[in-house]
Motif scaffolding. Structure first.
Motif, short mmCIF file in Angstrom:
data_model
loop_
_atom_site.label_atom_id
_atom_site.label_comp_id
_atom_site.label_asym_id
_atom_site.label_seq_id
_atom_site.Cartn_x
_atom_site.Cartn_y
_atom_site.Cartn_z
N ARG A 111 -10.51 18.59 -11.21
CA ARG A 111 -10.69 19.40 -10.00
C ARG A 111 -11.99 20.18 -10.01
O ARG A 111 -12.20 21.07 -9.19
CB ARG A 111 -9.50 20.35 -9.82
CG ARG A 111 -8.22 19.65 -9.42
CD ARG A 111 -7.05 20.60 -9.29
NE ARG A 111 -5.88 19.96 -8.70
CZ ARG A 111 -5.01 19.19 -9.35
NH1 ARG A 111 -5.20 18.99 -10.66
NH2 ARG A 111 -3.98 18.62 -8.74
N LEU B 270 -11.09 13.03 -9.78
CA LEU B 270 -9.86 13.32 -9.05
C LEU B 270 -9.46 12.04 -8.31
O LEU B 270 -9.98 11.74 -7.24
CB LEU B 270 -10.08 14.47 -8.06
CG LEU B 270 -8.85 14.96 -7.30
CD1 LEU B 270 -7.90 15.69 -8.25
CD2 LEU B 270 -9.24 15.85 -6.13
N ALA C 205 -11.02 16.94 0.00
CA ALA C 205 -10.55 17.51 -1.26
C ALA C 205 -9.10 17.99 -1.18
O ALA C 205 -8.27 17.68 -2.04
CB ALA C 205 -11.46 18.64 -1.70
N GLU D 70 -6.00 16.46 -3.35
CA GLU D 70 -5.36 17.28 -4.38
C GLU D 70 -3.85 17.37 -4.19
O GLU D 70 -3.14 17.84 -5.09
CB GLU D 70 -5.99 18.67 -4.39
CG GLU D 70 -7.40 18.67 -4.96
CD GLU D 70 -8.08 20.01 -4.86
OE1 GLU D 70 -8.83 20.36 -5.79
OE2 GLU D 70 -7.89 20.71 -3.84
#
Length: 331
Positions: free
Chosen positions: A39, A48, A151, A155
């Motif tokens: 991350r 990631l 992102a 995530e």
């Protein structure tokens, strides 16, 4: 720790006031060996990457190799500060000579970490850089790939790939990036001074000033290209350096829009001609000039990567549509 670029040896706009109209900003990334996480923005660290998503591969035919280094042997040798051992390729030839090979994850950058990082398609704020570990064709060409992501959405994946696939042998030690944490720092920058990158009369004045400085102060005198315009090393945005090729017009192959520089991957964070850019935190304040620089290879060549014959790799994207294919330029 932060990294702070020293003040330039000379105020470039005091000598050339008209450069104020051409000033830009670039973000120096200052990679240093460390242990980045998936991350984090980094060079050479874990990507990631959702576990359910196939890892990218190169399906082209690769240049045949006869010897190489295992990635684990490279890692052990670096930890021991020795050179890794070469060994024959297993089987009949280069892995992937007749089939796909996994790409090498080189770097990833989050917009939240890196000031000035341009957004990708549909506002993507995470970009990941990959390279094929082998060369292609008689001219030993390289293949690179960008992967843009959102992102926040990425995530939220349930599981992430812990260990990416990698080839059993690499042709060269410098194919394997050293995991590096970043210390982003925004600095002013000025264009490369050659051809039509700046007005011709201004370039003539810059060249005359360089000559006068060298005549008065010798080979260690400040130089526009080396000390006052574009910092070396990994950086985002700003202006491309054209030391090897001379300035090039980079237009989008899809729409002919002039492309913008997304990022530059550099082999070296400094060399004999650009040591004035070494951060204050990597210097001994009791010494002067390049003699004050500490840290050795971890400061000068922290990522261990090479691009071409110690060139800069410039990655250009289309400002009209970031989904258009990027262009890769060695200079």
């Amino acid at each position: 720790m932060t990294r702070t670029t020293p003040a330039r040896p000379v105020s470039v706009e005091a000598v050339f006031p008209e450069l104020a109209d051409h000033r830009g900003r670039t973000t120096r990334l200052h990679p240093r060996p460390g242990r980045p996480g998936m991350r984090d923005s980094h060079v050479g660290g874990p990507m990631l990457w959702p576990e359910a998503e196939p890892w990218p591969v190169c399906k082209e035919t690769h240049q045949r190799e006869t010897e190489g280094y295992t990635p684990d042997e490279i890692r052990r040798a670096r930890a021991a500060d020795v050179w890794p051992r070469r060994q024959p390729w297993p089987g009949t030839g280069t892995p992937g000579e007749d089939g796909p090979v996994p790409l090498m994850g080189i770097a990833q950058f989050f917009q939240r970490d890196v000031p000035g990082l341009a957004a990708g398609p549909d506002g993507a704020d995470l970009v990941q850089l990959f390279r094929c570990p082998f060369t292609h064709g008689p001219y030993l060409e390289r293949r690179y790939r960008l992967r843009w992501r959102g992102a926040e959405e990425t995530e939220q994946a349930e599981r992430f790939l812990a260990v990416p696939p990698e080839v059993p042998l690499l042709a060269w030690e410098h194919e394997l990036p050293e995991p590096c944490v970043l210390h982003p720092e925004e600095v002013d920058t000025c264009p490369w001074a050659e051809d039509d990158t700046l007005p011709a009369p201004l370039i003539a004045r810059i060249e005359a000033w360089d000559d006068a400085q060298a005549a008065e102060h010798g080979p260690d005198a400040p130089n526009y290209q080396s000390d006052l315009s574009i910092p070396p090393g990994w950086r985002v945005g700003g202006f491309p350096s054209w030391a090897s090729t001379g300035p090039m017009a980079i237009g989008c192959a899809s729409c002919a829009t002039p492309m913008r520089l997304l990022l530059t991957a550099g082999c070296n964070e400094m060399d004999a001609g650009s040591h004035s850019w070494a951060p204050l935190e990597d210097r001994d304040p009791s010494l002067r000039g390049k003699d004050s620089i500490q840290g050795g290879r971890s400061v000068a060549q922290p990522t261990r990567l090479r691009f071409g014959r110690n060139h800069d790799l410039h990655v250009f994207t289309c400002p009209a549509d970031p989904a258009h294919p990027p262009q890769w330029v060695l200079s």
